[in-house]
Design a protein around this motif. Sequence first.
Motif, mmCIF file in Angstrom:
data_model
loop_
_atom_site.group_PDB
_atom_site.id
_atom_site.type_symbol
_atom_site.label_atom_id
_atom_site.label_comp_id
_atom_site.label_asym_id
_atom_site.label_seq_id
_atom_site.Cartn_x
_atom_site.Cartn_y
_atom_site.Cartn_z
ATOM 1 N N LEU A 167 1.330 -3.482 -1.927
ATOM 2 C CA LEU A 167 0.759 -2.461 -1.049
ATOM 3 C C LEU A 167 -0.511 -2.969 -0.379
ATOM 4 O O LEU A 167 -0.781 -2.676 0.787
ATOM 5 C CB LEU A 167 0.450 -1.190 -1.843
ATOM 6 C CG LEU A 167 1.649 -0.355 -2.299
ATOM 7 C CD1 LEU A 167 1.184 0.804 -3.165
ATOM 8 C CD2 LEU A 167 2.434 0.172 -1.104
ATOM 9 N N GLU A 168 -1.256 -3.755 -1.125
ATOM 10 C CA GLU A 168 -2.540 -4.255 -0.623
ATOM 11 C C GLU A 168 -2.360 -5.202 0.559
ATOM 12 O O GLU A 168 -3.192 -5.227 1.482
ATOM 13 C CB GLU A 168 -3.283 -4.964 -1.757
ATOM 14 C CG GLU A 168 -4.748 -5.206 -1.503
ATOM 15 C CD GLU A 168 -5.561 -3.931 -1.370
ATOM 16 O OE1 GLU A 168 -6.502 -3.912 -0.543
ATOM 17 O OE2 GLU A 168 -5.238 -2.943 -2.062
ATOM 18 N N ILE A 169 -1.280 -5.980 0.541
ATOM 19 C CA ILE A 169 -1.121 -6.990 1.597
ATOM 20 C C ILE A 169 -0.171 -6.551 2.716
ATOM 21 O O ILE A 169 0.014 -7.275 3.691
ATOM 22 C CB ILE A 169 -0.644 -8.342 1.014
ATOM 23 C CG1 ILE A 169 0.714 -8.190 0.307
ATOM 24 C CG2 ILE A 169 -1.685 -8.917 0.072
ATOM 25 C CD1 ILE A 169 1.285 -9.513 -0.207
ATOM 26 N N ALA A 170 0.441 -5.362 2.577
ATOM 27 C CA ALA A 170 1.304 -4.849 3.649
ATOM 28 C C ALA A 170 0.455 -4.518 4.879
ATOM 29 O O ALA A 170 -0.713 -4.153 4.768
ATOM 30 C CB ALA A 170 2.051 -3.616 3.178
ATOM 31 N N ASP A 171 1.051 -4.650 6.049
ATOM 32 C CA ASP A 171 0.335 -4.333 7.291
ATOM 33 C C ASP A 171 0.171 -2.835 7.480
ATOM 34 O O ASP A 171 -0.795 -2.379 8.097
ATOM 35 C CB ASP A 171 1.097 -4.908 8.495
ATOM 36 C CG ASP A 171 1.118 -6.423 8.501
ATOM 37 O OD1 ASP A 171 0.031 -7.034 8.394
ATOM 38 O OD2 ASP A 171 2.215 -7.002 8.578
ATOM 39 N N GLU A 172 1.115 -2.086 6.956
ATOM 40 C CA GLU A 172 1.146 -0.644 7.219
ATOM 41 C C GLU A 172 1.853 0.072 6.075
ATOM 42 O O GLU A 172 2.728 -0.501 5.426
ATOM 43 C CB GLU A 172 1.913 -0.410 8.534
ATOM 44 C CG GLU A 172 1.815 0.965 9.121
ATOM 45 C CD GLU A 172 2.501 1.057 10.487
ATOM 46 O OE1 GLU A 172 2.533 2.156 11.047
ATOM 47 O OE2 GLU A 172 3.010 0.014 10.973
ATOM 48 N N ARG A 173 1.467 1.333 5.806
ATOM 49 C CA ARG A 173 2.145 2.149 4.804
ATOM 50 C C ARG A 173 2.664 3.413 5.475
ATOM 51 O O ARG A 173 1.959 4.030 6.285
ATOM 52 C CB ARG A 173 1.183 2.544 3.668
ATOM 53 C CG ARG A 173 0.546 1.378 2.944
ATOM 54 C CD ARG A 173 -0.352 1.886 1.826
ATOM 55 N NE ARG A 173 -1.222 0.828 1.302
ATOM 56 C CZ ARG A 173 -2.071 1.006 0.301
ATOM 57 N NH1 ARG A 173 -2.166 2.207 -0.291
ATOM 58 N NH2 ARG A 173 -2.836 0.014 -0.115
ATOM 59 N N VAL A 174 3.884 3.789 5.129
ATOM 60 C CA VAL A 174 4.469 4.996 5.723
ATOM 61 C C VAL A 174 5.097 5.853 4.627
ATOM 62 O O VAL A 174 5.438 5.360 3.546
ATOM 63 C CB VAL A 174 5.546 4.648 6.777
ATOM 64 C CG1 VAL A 174 4.947 3.871 7.934
ATOM 65 C CG2 VAL A 174 6.704 3.885 6.157
ATOM 66 N N TYR A 175 5.221 7.145 4.909
ATOM 67 C CA TYR A 175 5.910 8.043 3.983
ATOM 68 C C TYR A 175 6.815 8.983 4.760
ATOM 69 O O TYR A 175 6.655 9.166 5.982
ATOM 70 C CB TYR A 175 4.909 8.830 3.127
ATOM 71 C CG TYR A 175 4.148 9.918 3.861
ATOM 72 C CD1 TYR A 175 4.624 11.244 3.893
ATOM 73 C CD2 TYR A 175 2.947 9.636 4.532
ATOM 74 C CE1 TYR A 175 3.926 12.235 4.569
ATOM 75 C CE2 TYR A 175 2.256 10.621 5.201
ATOM 76 C CZ TYR A 175 2.739 11.922 5.217
ATOM 77 O OH TYR A 175 2.058 12.914 5.883
#
Length: 245
Positions: free
Chosen positions: A212-220
């Motif tokens: 999660l820390e290195i992902a470019d973006e988080r979505v739900y």
Amino acid sequence: MITSIQNTRVKEWNKLKKRKGRKQTGSFLVEGFHLVEEAYNGGWEVREVILREDVEAPDWLADTTVTEVSNQVFSAIADTETPQGIAAVIALRQEPEIDFGRVLMVDAVQDPGNLGTLIRTADAAGYDAVILGNGTVDPYNDKVIRATQGSIFHIPILQGSLTEWTERLKADGVQVVASALEGAQPYNSSSDPQKTALIVGNEGAGISPELLEIADERVYIPIRGKAESLNVAVAAGILMYHFID
């Protein structure tokens, strides 16, 4: 014709039901007309076909090694409740070179049905590959293979550290998007880059904090009703199709 379940060949076939046996031999076992034909038509190396004594070999197996076995022997190697009387030993493939555009990354999903459905959906959505992280169920588990409905023979399946894969993909200009709840935005307000790697996580724990820390973006995906969450394969299907629009 092999008639004894104590036969060495039968024991070797049964070893392919375990990950260790598949790794040692570089092969796996599939069962049923549809899956055997999908492997054959997909250009996979069919090392051997196992045919129950009362089953007629289809024409497309003319150039393939066929071993006939008794009903008792086939029952000993079959995993389905109502076996069709045909199985095959398929050689594992080496990791292919891929020009990544749309990729599904799977972090420690452990349910075979979920993984099979994820692979099948990625195939249906036209993704270039599925990358399986450490802790994910073996894709050549018989339950996974059946759940893919043959898609495992259509789409490259890669394995390894998702942290390393994420860094590699980002270096190649791929936007890495993680499905998460905290620090995330609704998926339909997300950007839609040309190259996307979607990460989905473990059924209970979700995606590892490191990823999660290195992902470019988080979505739900917003929950409109009273359900606490969506099944990982259902959620991934919604997100995969969103990122090809």
